[in-house]
Design an enzyme around this catalytic site. Structure first.
Site, PDB file in Angstrom:
ATOM      1  N   ARG A  53       0.826  -1.210   0.000  1.00  0.00           N
ATOM      2  CA  ARG A  53       0.000   0.000   0.000  1.00  0.00           C
ATOM      3  C   ARG A  53       0.863   1.264   0.000  1.00  0.00           C
ATOM      4  O   ARG A  53       0.532   2.257  -0.655  1.00  0.00           O
ATOM      5  CB  ARG A  53      -0.935  -0.017   1.213  1.00  0.00           C
ATOM      6  CG  ARG A  53      -2.068  -1.028   1.062  1.00  0.00           C
ATOM      7  CD  ARG A  53      -2.806  -1.244   2.358  1.00  0.00           C
ATOM      8  NE  ARG A  53      -4.086  -1.904   2.179  1.00  0.00           N
ATOM      9  CZ  ARG A  53      -4.904  -2.200   3.171  1.00  0.00           C
ATOM     10  NH1 ARG A  53      -4.565  -1.908   4.435  1.00  0.00           N
ATOM     11  NH2 ARG A  53      -6.059  -2.792   2.934  1.00  0.00           N
ATOM     12  N   HIS A  68      -6.981  -5.636  -0.545  1.00  0.00           N
ATOM     13  CA  HIS A  68      -7.684  -5.903   0.700  1.00  0.00           C
ATOM     14  C   HIS A  68      -7.039  -7.118   1.340  1.00  0.00           C
ATOM     15  O   HIS A  68      -6.706  -8.085   0.640  1.00  0.00           O
ATOM     16  CB  HIS A  68      -9.163  -6.209   0.449  1.00  0.00           C
ATOM     17  CG  HIS A  68      -9.840  -6.771   1.666  1.00  0.00           C
ATOM     18  ND1 HIS A  68     -10.296  -5.971   2.684  1.00  0.00           N
ATOM     19  CD2 HIS A  68     -10.071  -8.057   2.046  1.00  0.00           C
ATOM     20  CE1 HIS A  68     -10.794  -6.754   3.642  1.00  0.00           C
ATOM     21  NE2 HIS A  68     -10.666  -8.014   3.278  1.00  0.00           N
TER      22      HIS A  68
HETATM   23  N1  UDP Z   1     -11.056   3.440   3.887  1.00  0.00           N
HETATM   24  C1  UDP Z   1     -11.040   4.767   3.493  1.00  0.00           C
HETATM   25  N2  UDP Z   1     -10.911   5.731   4.457  1.00  0.00           N
HETATM   26  C2  UDP Z   1     -10.801   5.439   5.781  1.00  0.00           C
HETATM   27  C3  UDP Z   1     -10.831   4.090   6.170  1.00  0.00           C
HETATM   28  C4  UDP Z   1     -10.949   3.112   5.203  1.00  0.00           C
HETATM   29  O1  UDP Z   1     -11.120   5.051   2.310  1.00  0.00           O
HETATM   30  O2  UDP Z   1     -10.676   6.362   6.604  1.00  0.00           O
HETATM   31  C5  UDP Z   1     -11.195   2.388   2.848  1.00  0.00           C
HETATM   32  C6  UDP Z   1      -9.847   1.767   2.433  1.00  0.00           C
HETATM   33  O3  UDP Z   1      -9.888   1.472   1.046  1.00  0.00           O
HETATM   34  C7  UDP Z   1      -9.802   0.516   3.291  1.00  0.00           C
HETATM   35  C8  UDP Z   1     -11.273   0.097   3.302  1.00  0.00           C
HETATM   36  O4  UDP Z   1     -11.993   1.327   3.368  1.00  0.00           O
HETATM   37  O5  UDP Z   1      -8.939  -0.457   2.755  1.00  0.00           O
HETATM   38  C9  UDP Z   1     -11.662  -0.790   4.467  1.00  0.00           C
HETATM   39  O6  UDP Z   1     -11.347  -0.152   5.668  1.00  0.00           O
HETATM   40  P1  UDP Z   1     -10.758  -0.940   6.924  1.00  0.00           P
HETATM   41  O7  UDP Z   1     -10.835  -0.022   8.082  1.00  0.00           O
HETATM   42  O8  UDP Z   1     -11.411  -2.263   7.030  1.00  0.00           O
HETATM   43  O9  UDP Z   1      -9.193  -1.088   6.539  1.00  0.00           O
HETATM   44  P2  UDP Z   1      -8.360  -2.334   5.979  1.00  0.00           P
HETATM   45  O10 UDP Z   1      -8.795  -3.554   6.739  1.00  0.00           O
HETATM   46  O11 UDP Z   1      -8.652  -2.434   4.488  1.00  0.00           O
HETATM   47  O12 UDP Z   1      -6.920  -1.989   6.229  1.00  0.00           O
HETATM   48 MG    MG Z   2     -10.695  -4.316   7.117  1.00  0.00          MG
END
Ligand code: UDP
Ligand code: MG
Length: 167
Positions: free
Chosen positions: A108, A125
């Site tokens: 990332r 993801h």
């Molecule tokens: N996301 C975003 N803004 C935020 C938090 C999350 O755009 O403040 C998006 C991002 O693409 C992320 C996805 O939502 O991968 C899922 O969020 P999560 O908190 O589950 O994070 P992850 O498990 O993907 O690290």
């Molecule tokens: Mg997540």
């Protein structure tokens, strides 16, 4: 302990031709790929996958993102990685959710960006823990698409279901 984790190469990862690159990075873990497919994402699947975020202001844009509407790529690549400490190993390689905060050598950190609308386009993801991994793998895959028995399954008789076969 052997674990399974769901990996998605998101539409931005596909559009940027990062598939090979991401799979090469993930191969450093020495984990086994036990399922893989290209998947067209329905709105229902997208909303169910991200249901823990449904009250966030960025939710509508996030759904457009995973549906591929922001990248003109209406698909993702879905894989299940399996092996010792799979979740920690894959999360570490992926890096933090916010690509600006992710280690610059992580997937990332290397390839993600934040759009002007505020959505983190972070190319992959990765399931966050074992319970989420199980929920997500069952959402994205049928038992027969996975080459090991990860979770208990059962056989049911399905009558008069239409199925596409080769003509
Ligand atoms: N996301 C975003 N803004 C935020 C938090 C999350 O755009 O403040 C998006 C991002 O693409 C992320 C996805 O939502 O991968 C899922 O969020 P999560 O908190 O589950 O994070 P992850 O498990 O993907 O690290
Ligand atoms: Mg997540």
């Amino acid at each position: 302990m052997s674990q399974a984790t769901l990996i998605l190469i998101k539409p931005d990862g596909l559009k940027k031709s990062l598939t090979g690159n991401i799979l090469t990075r993930l191969s450093e873990t020495k984990l086994e790929i036990v399922a893989a497919k290209m998947k067209r994402v329905s709105k229902e699947l997208a909303q169910e996958h991200y249901k823990h975020l449904k009250d966030k202001p960025f939710f509508p844009e996030l759904i457009k993102y995973i549906l591929g509407e922001l990248h003109d790529r209406r698909k993702v690549m879905a894989l299940v990685y399996w092996g010792k400490d799979a979740i920690t190993k894959c999360r570490e390689l992926a890096g933090s959710t916010n690509p600006e905060e992710a280690d610059s050598t992580s997937i990332r950190g290397s390839y993600g960006r934040i759009t002007t609308s505020g959505v983190y386009e972070n190319v992959v993801h990765v399931s966050s823990d074992a319970a989420e991994a199980e929920r997500e793998i069952k959402l994205w895959f049928e038992p027969e698409e996975i080459i090991v028995d990860l979770y208990p399954s059962k056989e049911i008789a399905v009558k008069e279901q239409k199925k596409k076969v080769w003509a």
